[in-house]
Design a protein around this motif. Structure first.
Motif, short mmCIF file in Angstrom:
data_model
loop_
_atom_site.label_atom_id
_atom_site.label_comp_id
_atom_site.label_asym_id
_atom_site.label_seq_id
_atom_site.Cartn_x
_atom_site.Cartn_y
_atom_site.Cartn_z
N ILE A 77 0.83 -1.21 0.00
CA ILE A 77 0.00 0.00 0.00
C ILE A 77 0.86 1.26 0.00
N PHE A 95 -6.17 3.12 -6.29
CA PHE A 95 -7.08 1.99 -6.13
C PHE A 95 -8.07 1.94 -7.29
N ALA A 98 -12.05 -1.03 -4.48
CA ALA A 98 -11.90 -0.84 -3.03
C ALA A 98 -13.15 -1.35 -2.33
N LYS A 99 -13.02 -2.54 -1.73
CA LYS A 99 -14.11 -3.17 -1.00
C LYS A 99 -13.63 -3.48 0.42
N ALA A 103 -9.02 -5.30 -2.10
CA ALA A 103 -8.42 -4.05 -2.56
C ALA A 103 -7.50 -4.35 -3.73
N LEU A 105 -4.85 -2.31 -6.38
CA LEU A 105 -4.18 -1.03 -6.56
C LEU A 105 -2.97 -1.18 -7.47
N GLU A 122 -3.65 -7.20 -5.94
CA GLU A 122 -4.97 -7.34 -5.32
C GLU A 122 -4.87 -8.22 -4.08
N PHE A 170 -10.36 -3.93 5.32
CA PHE A 170 -9.94 -2.60 4.85
C PHE A 170 -11.02 -1.55 5.16
N TYR A 172 -11.34 2.58 4.13
CA TYR A 172 -10.69 3.58 3.28
C TYR A 172 -10.97 4.98 3.83
N LYS A 186 -18.91 -1.49 -2.14
CA LYS A 186 -17.61 -1.02 -2.61
C LYS A 186 -17.59 0.51 -2.63
N VAL A 198 -5.42 3.79 4.11
CA VAL A 198 -6.23 2.60 4.36
C VAL A 198 -5.97 2.12 5.78
#
Length: 233
Positions: A77, A95, A98-99, A103, A105, A122, A170, A172, A186, A198
């Motif tokens: 990250i 990202f 983003a759930k 994640a 990115l 991921e 996660f 955000y 999401k 995050v």
């Protein structure tokens, strides 16, 4: 005199007979009872020691597992970066998905310093409570823009036995530290560029009996390549 000698002889013979008779039934029962109690005490101590050792080992395994997994998440990250795209001045956000438990990115990670290329990474918590990491290698166009294939280049397990009762892996946050709330499971596409950090909360419980203490780590990871100030540091 002869009579006295005879009595002494009979007494000695009787004593020999008693000695040869061994222990009585009551003495045997008492002895067996004492041995049983002693064996039960030894077994209780042994089982308690073994259980304590197993619980301590499982607790240590939980701590090691969650620490290694968190280090990997943090490392990826922190390397997250936006990517330029052809035909627009708007960058692809760090990202792309983003759930709460997934994640994806873009990141410059483990790349060649002379010819750096991004990766798409991921992290997903599966239904079996396993944390999976997938990676996509980038393809560079003639104009210097990067794209990623539809199928992952590699996949590996980061951690098993995640405790799902702790909720989302996660959360955000925007640049002010406010949570970006998911919509329909999401973060909306329009809000993906707003993710500045995050919060990761991970709990591992490898002991199926629940006797060992689970290990939990919570960490807030800022994205230094977003062009905004870090938060939660």
């Amino acid at each position: 005199m002869i009579r006295g000698a005879r009595k002494r002889l009979f007494a000695r013979v009787e004593r020999i007979r008693r000695d040869e008779a061994g222990v009585t039934l009551s003495e045997l029962i008492v002895t067996m009872g004492l041995m049983t109690m002693l064996l039960a005490m030894v077994m209780t101590i042994f089982v308690a020691f073994t259980r304590s050792f197993s619980d301590d080992q499982a607790t240590s395994n939980n701590s090691n597992t969650v620490s290694v997994a968190m280090n990997e998440l943090t490392r990826v990250i922190r390397s997250g970066t936006e990517l330029t795209q052809s035909g627009t001045d708007t960058n692809v956000p760090v990202f792309t998905v983003a759930k709460p438990n997934l994640a994806r990115l873009s990141t410059y990670l483990d790349t060649d310093a002379l010819d750096p290329e991004p990766l798409q990474v991921e992290f997903e918590v599966t239904s079996s409570h396993t944390l999976i990491e997938r990676r996509w290698d980038a393809t560079e166009s003639s104009l210097g823009y990067f794209s990623f294939p539809s199928y992952a280049t590699s996949e590996r397990t980061i951690s098993r036995n995640l405790d799902s009762s702790t909720g989302a892996l996660f959360t955000y946050l925007d640049v002010s530290g406010n949570e970006i709330l998911p919509v329909s499971g999401k973060v909306p596409t329009s809000l993906l560029p707003s993710i500045a950090a995050v919060k990761v909360v991970m709990t591992v419980q490898s002991d199926a009996t629940g006797g060992a203490s689970p290990a939990t780590i919570e960490n807030t990871v800022g994205i230094p390549n977003l062009g905004t100030s870090r938060i939660g540091q």
